[in-house]
Motif scaffolding. Structure first.
Motif, short mmCIF file in Angstrom:
data_model
loop_
_atom_site.label_atom_id
_atom_site.label_comp_id
_atom_site.label_asym_id
_atom_site.label_seq_id
_atom_site.Cartn_x
_atom_site.Cartn_y
_atom_site.Cartn_z
N TRP A 47 28.94 29.84 -41.88
CA TRP A 47 30.23 29.48 -42.48
C TRP A 47 30.99 28.53 -41.58
CZ3 TRP A 47 34.87 31.37 -40.13
CH2 TRP A 47 34.67 32.31 -39.10
N GLN A 48 32.00 27.91 -42.12
CA GLN A 48 32.84 26.95 -41.39
C GLN A 48 34.29 27.18 -41.84
OE1 GLN A 48 31.84 22.94 -42.84
NE2 GLN A 48 31.00 23.83 -44.70
N THR A 49 35.22 26.53 -41.14
CA THR A 49 36.61 26.63 -41.59
C THR A 49 37.09 25.24 -41.99
OG1 THR A 49 37.56 26.20 -39.43
CG2 THR A 49 37.17 28.50 -40.00
N SER A 50 38.17 25.23 -42.74
CA SER A 50 38.67 23.94 -43.20
C SER A 50 40.12 24.01 -43.62
CB SER A 50 37.82 23.50 -44.40
OG SER A 50 38.40 22.40 -45.04
N GLU A 51 40.78 22.87 -43.51
CA GLU A 51 42.05 22.66 -44.19
C GLU A 51 41.76 21.71 -45.35
OE1 GLU A 51 45.39 21.34 -41.99
OE2 GLU A 51 45.05 22.69 -40.31
N LEU A 52 42.70 21.56 -46.25
CA LEU A 52 42.52 20.61 -47.34
C LEU A 52 43.09 19.26 -46.89
CD1 LEU A 52 41.46 20.22 -50.18
CD2 LEU A 52 43.61 21.03 -51.08
N GLY A 53 42.24 18.49 -46.19
CA GLY A 53 42.65 17.15 -45.76
C GLY A 53 43.50 17.14 -44.51
N LYS A 54 43.82 15.92 -44.06
CA LYS A 54 44.71 15.72 -42.92
C LYS A 54 46.10 16.27 -43.22
CE LYS A 54 43.26 11.34 -40.84
NZ LYS A 54 43.44 9.89 -40.96
N VAL A 55 46.85 16.56 -42.17
CA VAL A 55 48.25 16.97 -42.35
C VAL A 55 48.98 15.86 -43.13
CG1 VAL A 55 50.40 17.50 -41.15
CG2 VAL A 55 48.22 18.30 -40.21
N ASP A 56 49.72 16.27 -44.13
CA ASP A 56 50.53 15.36 -44.97
C ASP A 56 49.72 14.35 -45.78
OD1 ASP A 56 52.86 16.63 -44.33
OD2 ASP A 56 53.40 15.25 -42.71
N GLN A 57 48.40 14.59 -45.93
CA GLN A 57 47.60 13.71 -46.78
C GLN A 57 47.72 14.11 -48.25
OE1 GLN A 57 45.64 10.98 -45.66
NE2 GLN A 57 45.48 10.52 -47.84
N GLY A 58 48.14 15.35 -48.49
CA GLY A 58 48.21 15.88 -49.86
C GLY A 58 48.20 17.38 -49.76
N GLY A 59 47.40 18.04 -50.56
CA GLY A 59 47.30 19.49 -50.46
C GLY A 59 47.01 20.11 -51.80
N GLY A 60 47.08 21.44 -51.84
CA GLY A 60 46.77 22.12 -53.09
C GLY A 60 46.90 23.61 -52.92
N GLY A 61 46.73 24.34 -54.00
CA GLY A 61 46.83 25.80 -53.95
C GLY A 61 45.74 26.45 -54.77
N THR A 62 45.68 27.76 -54.68
CA THR A 62 44.66 28.55 -55.38
C THR A 62 45.34 29.81 -55.92
OG1 THR A 62 44.14 29.82 -53.41
CG2 THR A 62 42.90 27.78 -53.72
N ILE A 63 44.52 30.81 -56.30
CA ILE A 63 45.10 32.09 -56.74
C ILE A 63 45.53 32.94 -55.55
CG2 ILE A 63 43.75 32.13 -58.89
CD1 ILE A 63 42.05 34.41 -57.56
N ALA A 64 45.18 32.54 -54.33
CA ALA A 64 45.39 33.42 -53.16
C ALA A 64 46.85 33.88 -53.04
CB ALA A 64 44.95 32.72 -51.88
N GLN A 65 47.79 32.95 -53.20
CA GLN A 65 49.20 33.32 -53.01
C GLN A 65 49.64 34.40 -54.01
OE1 GLN A 65 52.18 30.40 -54.22
NE2 GLN A 65 50.57 29.05 -54.93
N TYR A 66 49.07 34.40 -55.20
CA TYR A 66 49.49 35.39 -56.20
C TYR A 66 48.88 36.76 -55.90
CZ TYR A 66 50.68 30.90 -58.12
OH TYR A 66 51.17 29.64 -58.24
N VAL A 67 47.67 36.74 -55.34
CA VAL A 67 47.05 38.00 -54.91
C VAL A 67 47.83 38.56 -53.72
CG1 VAL A 67 44.95 39.05 -53.97
CG2 VAL A 67 44.78 37.28 -55.75
N ALA A 68 48.21 37.67 -52.80
CA ALA A 68 48.98 38.10 -51.61
C ALA A 68 50.31 38.73 -52.02
CB ALA A 68 49.22 36.90 -50.69
N ASN A 69 50.92 38.19 -53.08
CA ASN A 69 52.21 38.73 -53.56
C ASN A 69 52.10 40.20 -53.98
OD1 ASN A 69 53.36 36.26 -53.17
ND2 ASN A 69 53.42 35.68 -55.32
#
Ligand code: MN
Ligand code: MN
Length: 468
Positions: free
Chosen positions: A405-427
């Motif tokens: 396995w590896q780790t990752s961010e979604l692109g460079k800082v301030d290049q863009g970004g995105g979300g998933t269902i994770a935040q709703y599960v965390a809630n």
């Protein structure tokens, strides 16, 4: 120990999967991916994915939760929500109040939906108006073969399935694009404006029929064909859900066939590997659960998205069927002690656009399953950001099982970004981390994934179910 050996021991670098697996594992990987391509071809919409998941669940011994009054260790159940969302569970031997192991993926993908009143005639042709769903680059959609999938409820209340453009002798549809010779104005527009949402109209016919009293003869011919084939009228479009998707099939990519190219891999690659994971769980200690949700691409909204109460209601019913009742306290204990892998795709570094990634913290196709501690944009906003303890736990489970396995961010800082269902599960007050398969050309009609990463995603979900 040489300095080189010591350096290797003290430092971290990602590994390539192909260089670190046996021939038997490679064969298992190819076999899994052959099955995956069929899954992609048969599941191009959330409804079709639910049908396919149900068929697989039944053949793996899962029963409808509605038909079961009591649950005990080893029981396998599923529940479907409105044909677009499915939950599966294998009951564990441990007290369920110690929590469950959940993997959640989404089965909706970016596409074009027909508008509610779509059919019109113009310049001697019949066309269908669309409204795009999710984050598409509009220029991807003209001039490719398109298929039509969905459901129409006819006047008499019958639900009719539509699936045109997938069989070899089916017709396909398309959106026409401007020839370069006359594209002087179009070609100097910004890419976001070159193709406009209101010009994503689907060509559906061009053969006029009827006598001189009929004003729209091409539209008339399409209405007659729709009526003959599906017993529908134009009015029935008003309630229909019809999705326009690429008509091509999933293919092996590369001379070495190391990649898969297909529509809808975000996030069916994780949905498929999650299903394969839960089907291979044998007598787990903690209850293993999987949820395939709809509407992630438009914010996890609606009664079939992750924000729906469906998940909590189903868990409560499972607790009740195990323990005879489910108090609020008991439910809260289960949820708070549970752990979730939000299985969604990551962005692989693209050799044509390396500049959007910061390569120490980016995922590479072929280097295994990607764990994303946080997603978000503009300073991690809207990310649930998994804790150090939880990231360690999951990383250890994967390492102990030999998963790469590896780790990752979604692109460079301030290049863009995105979300998933994770935040709703965390809630819900659950530990959750994003993980999944790195993808090239994400959200395009032909997304590309490495077979090695698909195989490692499957191994990850299975290791999580068995060992957490
Ligand atoms: Mn996704
Ligand atoms: Mn997506």
């Amino acid at each position: 120990m040489t300095d080189k050996e010591l350096f290797d021991e003290l430092s971290y670098d990602r590994k390539n999967v192909y260089e670190n697996i046996t021939d038997e594992e490679k064969q298992a990987m190819f076999d899994l991916c052959d099955e995956y391509r069929v899954f992609l071809d048969e599941g191009k919409t959330e409804r079709e994915c639910v049908e396919k998941a149900l068929e697989m669940a039944i053949s793996n011994g899962f029963r409808n939760l509605d038909d079961v009054n009591e649950l005990k260790a080893g029981d396998k159940v599923y529940r479907i929500n409105r044909n677009k969302n499915i939950f599966l569970a294998v009951i564990g031997s441990e007290d369920i109040e110690k929590g469950i192991n959940l993997v959640g993926a989404h089965i909706d993908s970016p596409r074009l939906d027909l508008k509610q009143n779509p059919l019109y005639e113009s310049t001697g042709m019949a066309l269908l108006k669309t409204h795009y769903y999710g984050g598409i680059k509009k220029y991807h959609w003209p001039a490719i073969p398109l298929a039509m999938h969905g459901v129409v409820i006819t006047k008499d209340g019958n639900s009719v399935k539509i699936n045109i453009g997938e069989k070899d002798n089916d017709p396909v549809f398309c959106i026409t694009d401007l020839l370069p010779h006359l594209a002087k104005d179009q070609m100097v527009k910004k890419m976001t404006e070159g193709i406009e949402g209101e010009s994503l109209n689907i060509l559906i016919g061009g053969m006029p029929v009827g006598d001189s009293d009929v004003k729209e003869k091409v539209k008339f011919s399409i209405l007659k064909l729709l009526n003959a084939k599906y017993n529908m009228t134009e009015r029935d479009f008003l309630s229909a859900e019809i999705e326009i998707v690429p008509a091509f099939k999933a293919r092996n990519v590369g001379l070495d066939e190391s990649f898969i190219g297909a529509y809808g891999q975000d996030d069916r690659v994780c949905a498929f590997t999650t299903l394969k994971g839960i089907f291979d769980v044998k007598a787990p200690k903690r209850t293993a659960a999987a949820i395939l949700v709809d509407k992630e691409e438009i914010g996890s909204t609606g009664n079939t998205g992750m924000l729906s109460a469906f998940f909590g209601m189903t868990v409560a019913e499972i607790i009740e069927k195990i323990n005879g009742s489910c108090s609020m306290t008991s439910y809260n204990k289960v949820i708070s002690n549970s752990a979730c892998l939000s299985s969604d795709v990551g962005a692989a570094v693209d050799p044509n656009y390396e500049y959007v990634s910061e390569k120490k913290n980016a995922s590479f196709a072929g280097c295994g399953m990607v764990l994303m501690k946080y997603t978000g944009a503009r300073g991690k906003s809207e990310s649930s950001d998994a804790s150090a303890e939880f990231v360690y736990q999951i990383g250890k489970i994967l390492d102990d099982d030999g998963v790469i396995w590896q780790t990752s961010e979604l692109g460079k800082v301030d290049q863009g970004g995105g979300g998933t269902i994770a935040q709703y599960v965390a809630n819900l007050n659950m530990d959750v981390i994003d993980c999944g398969v790195p993808v090239l050309s994400m959200h395009s009609p032909f997304e590309v994934t490495a077979k090695s990463d698909i195989y490692m995603a499957y191994r990850s979900y299975l290791a999580f179910y068995n060992n957490r």
